[in-house]
Design an enzyme around this catalytic site. Sequence first.
Site, mmCIF file in Angstrom:
data_model
loop_
_atom_site.group_PDB
_atom_site.id
_atom_site.type_symbol
_atom_site.label_atom_id
_atom_site.label_comp_id
_atom_site.label_asym_id
_atom_site.label_seq_id
_atom_site.Cartn_x
_atom_site.Cartn_y
_atom_site.Cartn_z
ATOM 1 N N TYR A 71 0.871 -1.171 0.000
ATOM 2 C CA TYR A 71 0.000 0.000 0.000
ATOM 3 C C TYR A 71 0.911 1.225 0.000
ATOM 4 C CZ TYR A 71 -3.781 -3.196 1.332
ATOM 5 O OH TYR A 71 -4.684 -4.211 1.384
ATOM 6 N N PHE A 222 -13.024 -4.447 1.060
ATOM 7 C CA PHE A 222 -14.030 -3.701 0.298
ATOM 8 C C PHE A 222 -15.400 -3.749 0.996
ATOM 9 C CE2 PHE A 222 -11.549 -4.842 -3.839
ATOM 10 C CZ PHE A 222 -10.712 -3.750 -3.666
#
Length: 295
Positions: A71, A222
């Site tokens: 990330y 998500f």
Amino acid sequence: MTNTGSTSRPAAAAGTFAIGGDRPVARLGYGTMRLPTGTFTGPVRDPEAGIAVLRRAVELGVNHIDTASFYRRGDVVANELVRRALAPYPDDLVIATKVGPLLGPDGYPSQQATPGQLRGLVEDNLRELGVDHLDLVYLRVGGRSAPGGEPVAERFAALAELREEGLIRHLGVSNVDAAQLGEARTVAPVAAVQNAHHVHAAADAGLLAECTRSGIAFVPFFPLGGGLDPLDPGRLEKAAGRHGATVQQIALAALLAASPVMLPIPGTGSLAHLEENVAAAAIRLTPEDVASLAG
Ligand SMILES: NC(=O)c1ccc[n+]([C@@H]2O[C@H](COP(=O)([O-])OP(=O)(O)OC[C@H]3O[C@@H](n4cnc5c(N)ncnc54)[C@H](OP(=O)(O)O)[C@@H]3O)[C@@H](O)[C@H]2O)c1
């Protein structure tokens, strides 16, 4: 799971769950993927804003933070923000990370690490986070498509070796189907499964049932529809109106209600969204709400 609804630790209002049986966390956690950039191709975000979000998350009682060395965008690296914001870490903080994807020259995951490359990826996480062992490391398998089809045992065994060495406390698997979870469990204990999932997604019922039965955390990524499969606000608005809540809060409350092992990790770079997401832990859906969510 225990219910410890608390105004001083709002993230624990939906109770706690002990990852691996010995690391209790508030069930509402936080994911760092949106700190370096808000969208997959968007501009780099302000690192100081990310640090403020991480510190506020911990103030609100979040003690399960999901991150990854991959990330990153430009100079902004999520793991380094976690370290700058939170080290020396509180004793009750569980930082989960994942290894598997290798970044290509464009900065996006391009291929899977071999078993021999996993040690280096774990060491990257140790260094960036500034720790001598990692609380929870997932083997992230597959690409962007649905789970299934590839063997996991050899790579999971490489991580199990690092666990034996004391570099990792608990192991997890990410983007797996029930067969791959079973395969991993023949190698070493699995403390957590992290798969794409949200309130409208057709859950892998067998996999979730197995996690619930075995006390394996099910960590939906998500959870706000941040991937290719967005939330349908129309199916959430009635419940949101009844609770004076947002549709995102109802989406999180529905996940928390689905199983005591469900530990959502909504991602955000916004303090306002963080506050809103954590407050969802206190929402109790009624049977009327659940019926209206079904559409
Ligand atoms: N294992 C895997 O392969 C994998 C893959 C993807 C993600 N993950 C993990 O799962 C975590 C969660 O997934 P995610 O962050 O990609 O997606 P998500 O939580 O479903 O959604 C995040 C998106 O929703 C927005 N958002 C957050 N809270 C909101 C709110 N209250 N109201 C309106 N919009 C809101 C965020 O924008 P703002 O930032 O502007 O708030 C961001 O664009 C990640 O952070 C990462 O830790 C794992």
